[in-house]
Design a protein around this motif. Sequence first.
Motif, PDB file in Angstrom:
ATOM      1  N   SER A  16       0.830  -1.204   0.000  1.00  0.00           N
ATOM      2  CA  SER A  16       0.000   0.000   0.000  1.00  0.00           C
ATOM      3  C   SER A  16       0.863   1.251   0.000  1.00  0.00           C
ATOM      4  O   SER A  16       2.020   1.215   0.434  1.00  0.00           O
ATOM      5  CB  SER A  16      -0.906   0.021   1.238  1.00  0.00           C
ATOM      6  OG  SER A  16      -1.689  -1.138   1.299  1.00  0.00           O
ATOM      7  N   ALA A  17       0.285   2.359  -0.457  1.00  0.00           N
ATOM      8  CA  ALA A  17       0.990   3.634  -0.435  1.00  0.00           C
ATOM      9  C   ALA A  17       1.410   3.947   0.994  1.00  0.00           C
ATOM     10  O   ALA A  17       0.616   3.844   1.923  1.00  0.00           O
ATOM     11  CB  ALA A  17       0.089   4.734  -0.982  1.00  0.00           C
ATOM     12  N   GLY A  18       2.673   4.265   1.161  1.00  0.00           N
ATOM     13  CA  GLY A  18       3.195   4.602   2.478  1.00  0.00           C
ATOM     14  C   GLY A  18       3.567   3.404   3.338  1.00  0.00           C
ATOM     15  O   GLY A  18       4.085   3.571   4.435  1.00  0.00           O
ATOM     16  N   LYS A  71       9.040  -4.103   3.411  1.00  0.00           N
ATOM     17  CA  LYS A  71       9.438  -5.231   4.256  1.00  0.00           C
ATOM     18  C   LYS A  71       8.257  -5.697   5.112  1.00  0.00           C
ATOM     19  O   LYS A  71       8.050  -6.899   5.271  1.00  0.00           O
ATOM     20  CB  LYS A  71      10.620  -4.852   5.137  1.00  0.00           C
ATOM     21  CG  LYS A  71      11.095  -5.997   6.004  1.00  0.00           C
ATOM     22  CD  LYS A  71      12.481  -5.762   6.529  1.00  0.00           C
ATOM     23  CE  LYS A  71      12.951  -6.825   7.470  1.00  0.00           C
ATOM     24  NZ  LYS A  71      13.009  -8.153   6.957  1.00  0.00           N
ATOM     25  N   GLU A  72       7.480  -4.757   5.625  1.00  0.00           N
ATOM     26  CA  GLU A  72       6.290  -5.122   6.408  1.00  0.00           C
ATOM     27  C   GLU A  72       5.273  -5.854   5.535  1.00  0.00           C
ATOM     28  O   GLU A  72       4.685  -6.850   5.945  1.00  0.00           O
ATOM     29  CB  GLU A  72       5.639  -3.881   7.018  1.00  0.00           C
ATOM     30  CG  GLU A  72       4.418  -4.211   7.851  1.00  0.00           C
ATOM     31  CD  GLU A  72       3.746  -2.977   8.424  1.00  0.00           C
ATOM     32  OE1 GLU A  72       2.523  -3.062   8.667  1.00  0.00           O
ATOM     33  OE2 GLU A  72       4.403  -1.956   8.626  1.00  0.00           O
ATOM     34  N   ALA A  73       5.089  -5.378   4.308  1.00  0.00           N
ATOM     35  CA  ALA A  73       4.168  -6.041   3.381  1.00  0.00           C
ATOM     36  C   ALA A  73       4.664  -7.457   3.066  1.00  0.00           C
ATOM     37  O   ALA A  73       3.865  -8.392   2.952  1.00  0.00           O
ATOM     38  CB  ALA A  73       4.029  -5.230   2.101  1.00  0.00           C
ATOM     39  N   SER A  74       5.964  -7.618   2.942  1.00  0.00           N
ATOM     40  CA  SER A  74       6.540  -8.928   2.667  1.00  0.00           C
ATOM     41  C   SER A  74       6.304  -9.888   3.830  1.00  0.00           C
ATOM     42  O   SER A  74       5.915 -11.049   3.627  1.00  0.00           O
ATOM     43  CB  SER A  74       8.041  -8.777   2.393  1.00  0.00           C
ATOM     44  OG  SER A  74       8.640 -10.022   2.139  1.00  0.00           O
ATOM     45  N   VAL A  75       6.519  -9.419   5.054  1.00  0.00           N
ATOM     46  CA  VAL A  75       6.289 -10.268   6.229  1.00  0.00           C
ATOM     47  C   VAL A  75       4.809 -10.638   6.317  1.00  0.00           C
ATOM     48  O   VAL A  75       4.453 -11.789   6.595  1.00  0.00           O
ATOM     49  CB  VAL A  75       6.768  -9.576   7.523  1.00  0.00           C
ATOM     50  CG1 VAL A  75       6.309 -10.341   8.761  1.00  0.00           C
ATOM     51  CG2 VAL A  75       8.280  -9.448   7.513  1.00  0.00           C
TER      52      VAL A  75
END
Length: 98
Positions: free
Chosen positions: A47-49, A53-57
């Motif tokens: 997502s925008a912003g 790495k968080e999206a990957s986890v």
Amino acid sequence: MTEAEEHQFYAIALASYRDLFEGMNRTARAIWFFTMDEAEILSFPVSAGQDPKEASVRHGVKLAAMADALESLLGTGASANEVQDLRHIARQHGYPIK
């Protein structure tokens, strides 16, 4: 993603994938994995912003839930390759499989 958020997301994803896979026979699951490979397994939204790495986890958590849902419905060994592959990809995304 906090540990509490991770556990909550995992529980929701596990229930969702369990519901999805429960009604599928082996052929339907094979078709689903083939057609959804890119959309559900290999790619993930950022997502925008959002920190990539968080999206990957988060994606790793989803894949671990998918693997656990599949294994819980089919039993150990029934779809061992798919389960192992999902867990391997989840680890690559930084989700520690326990």
